[in-house]
Scaffold this motif. Sequence first.
Motif, PDB file in Angstrom:
ATOM      1  N   LYS A  36       1.417   6.577  -6.812  1.00 56.46           N
ATOM      2  CA  LYS A  36       0.308   7.451  -7.207  1.00 56.46           C
ATOM      3  C   LYS A  36       0.718   8.910  -7.041  1.00 56.46           C
ATOM      4  CE  LYS A  36      -3.407   7.213  -4.668  1.00 56.46           C
ATOM      5  NZ  LYS A  36      -4.736   6.968  -4.082  1.00 56.46           N
ATOM      6  N   GLU A  37       1.414   9.183  -5.940  1.00 62.35           N
ATOM      7  CA  GLU A  37       1.885  10.546  -5.705  1.00 62.35           C
ATOM      8  C   GLU A  37       2.851  10.968  -6.809  1.00 62.35           C
ATOM      9  OE1 GLU A  37       1.972  11.625  -1.264  1.00 62.35           O
ATOM     10  OE2 GLU A  37       4.045  11.396  -1.904  1.00 62.35           O
ATOM     11  N   LEU A  94      -0.636  13.997   2.088  1.00 59.97           N
ATOM     12  CA  LEU A  94      -1.249  12.846   2.733  1.00 59.97           C
ATOM     13  C   LEU A  94      -0.966  12.799   4.234  1.00 59.97           C
ATOM     14  CD1 LEU A  94      -2.895  10.488   1.591  1.00 59.97           C
ATOM     15  CD2 LEU A  94      -0.822   9.121   1.672  1.00 59.97           C
ATOM     16  N   LEU A 144       0.832  -1.210   0.000  1.00 64.49           N
ATOM     17  CA  LEU A 144       0.000   0.000   0.000  1.00 64.49           C
ATOM     18  C   LEU A 144       0.860   1.251   0.000  1.00 64.49           C
ATOM     19  CD1 LEU A 144      -2.890  -0.954   2.450  1.00 64.49           C
ATOM     20  CD2 LEU A 144      -2.984  -0.732  -0.034  1.00 64.49           C
ATOM     21  N   PHE A 163       1.997   1.754  -3.416  1.00 67.47           N
ATOM     22  CA  PHE A 163       0.901   2.239  -4.247  1.00 67.47           C
ATOM     23  C   PHE A 163       0.697   3.741  -4.041  1.00 67.47           C
ATOM     24  CE2 PHE A 163      -3.769   3.121  -4.325  1.00 67.47           C
ATOM     25  CZ  PHE A 163      -3.918   3.133  -5.694  1.00 67.47           C
ATOM     26  N   LEU A 164       0.646   4.159  -2.783  1.00 61.39           N
ATOM     27  CA  LEU A 164       0.449   5.587  -2.497  1.00 61.39           C
ATOM     28  C   LEU A 164       1.614   6.414  -3.033  1.00 61.39           C
ATOM     29  CD1 LEU A 164      -0.958   5.343   1.134  1.00 61.39           C
ATOM     30  CD2 LEU A 164      -2.203   5.971  -0.938  1.00 61.39           C
TER      31      LEU A 164
END
Lengths: 209, 308
Positions: free
Chosen positions: B76-77, B278, B69, B72-73
Motif C-alpha cells: 500500500k505504501e 507509519l 499484513l 499489505f502495508l
Amino acid sequence: MLQKAFYSFVKIAVLFLLGLNVRRKDLLPSKGPAIIVANHNSHLDTMVLMALMPLSRLKDIKPVAAADYFFSSPRKAWLSEHVLGIIPVERTSADKSVDPLEGCYEALAQDRVLILFPEGSRGKPEQMTDLKKGVSYLAERFPDAPVVPVFTHGLGKALPKGSFMLVPFFCDIFVGEPITWPGNRTQFMDSLKERFSQLSSEKNFASWE
Amino acid sequence: MKLLAIHWALIGIWALLTLASIVVFVVSKRSSKDMSELVQRTQSWWVMVAIFTVAFLVSQTISIIVFALISFLALKEYFSMIPTRRADRRVLFWAYLSIPVQYFWVYDHYYGMFAVFIPVYMFLFLPFASLLSQQTDGFLKSVGTLNWGLMLCVFSISHAAFLLILPATPESSAGGAGLLLFLIFLTQFNDVAQYTWGKLFGRRKIIPGVSPNKTWEGFLGGVATTFVLAMLIAPLVTPLDLAHAAAAGLLIAIAGFVGDVTVSALKRDLGVKDTGSLIPGHGGILDRIDSLTFTAPLFFHFIRYFYY
C-alpha cells in the motif's frame, strides 16, 4: 446509537484499508460552533473526516451534503439523516424564498461543527475546482466560529466518483490554521483559497493520470 | 513450562532492547542536541518487538498473518508513493488480492506454488489485466512498476514467513521459528549496527549518489558485527554449522545493505525522504523492511539448499 456503530466500523475500515497520514490533527475544532472546510474527491471524504473525530462527539458533527443526491429517496434520506448525520442543502432550488443554508445556520446556532465541501461536487478525482461562496455566508453570520481548512489527498484514488471498488491507498490529511472572519466575504474566500493552495503544496504527490 | 532455546533467544532480544533503551535515555539526557527522533525510534522498536514476540508465541498461523499484513502495508505504501494510472485501479486491486493467496500457499506448505505464484502467474496476469482497459499510454511503465512492487513487498517478504514452516532438524530443535528469529534479528541488528558504526566513525562515503549518509566505516563495521553475531547465535537457534553460520552472517549483512540502498534509490527517484509515516522515528514500513526484502529470499534459499 446506530450512528456510533456505523462510524466505529468506518473508523476501523479507514485505519486498516486506507491508513491516514494526518498533519496537525490538534487544529481540528474540538467544540462548536465551527466549520470544517475540505476539498471533495470521494464519498470517503466525509467518512474519513468523521473517523478523525472522537465517537462521543459525533452527534454534534454535521456533514453538509447535496439534498438532490442524499435525500433523493425516502430510504436514502433516512440513512443520510439518522446514520450519517447529514444536513441537506438544495443545490438547485426553484423556491427562492427559502435560504438553502437555513439548516446550516440552525446547526451552527446549536453549537454544532459543520463539515463543508465548497467545491460543491466531487468532480474529477484529485483536482480541485473553484470554491462556491456559500461558506462565506455562514462565516459572515457566525464570525466567531473558526473555519478550519482540511486538504485531503488520495481518497479520490481509493474511491473516485463513479466507482464502487475501493482500492487501498495511504491518504494524506493536512489540517490548516483556522481562518477568522476578515470582515467581508471576498476577502474570506480569498484567504480560504490561499490556505488550500498552501496545504496542497506541502507535499509532492505521486501523479495519477 | 520448560524454556526452549527459542524462548531464551526472545528473552535475549528483550534484554538487548532494554539495554539499548537505557543507553538512548542516558545519551538523550546528557546531549544538548535534539534526540527526539532517536527516542521515538527506540519507542517504536518496543512496539515492533512486542508485536513480533506475541505473534511468535501465540501461533504459527498468527505469525503468517502478521507477515501478510506487513506485505499489505508495504505494498500500500509503495502504490501510494509511485505514479499510478487511473485506468489501473482494477489491476492494483488484483495485486492486493495476490497477498492472501501467496500467504495461503505458505500456510498450506505448498512450496511449488509459493515459489511460482507471483513470478510466473501474477507476472503474466497483471499485464493482461492492465491491457483490458485498452489504455496503452504508460502501459510498459505501469506493468513494470506494479510487478516490481509485488516482487519486493509480497514475494520477497513471504520468504520470511515460509522459513517459519520449515520443520525441526536433528541439529536444531528450534526449527523454522529459530531460523526466522535468526534472519529477522540479524537483519534488523545489522541495520542498527551499520547506522551506529557510521555515526561513530563514518568518514568515507560509500555511495553518495544514492544515499549520502552511508559510509564505508558503517558498512564494514556492520558486516563485521553481524558476521560475529551470526556465529554466536547460530548454534542456539539454527542447524547451521560454524562455516555456514559465518557465510549466512556475511550474506545477511551484505544483502541487507543492498536492500537498504535499493529502497533509497527508489525514494531518491520519487523525491521523497521516507516511504511513509507509519512507524514514528523510522518513517514508513518500507523504510523498516527494506533490508529484509533482500535478506529474506536469499537466506531462505541458502538454508533450503544446504539443510532442507
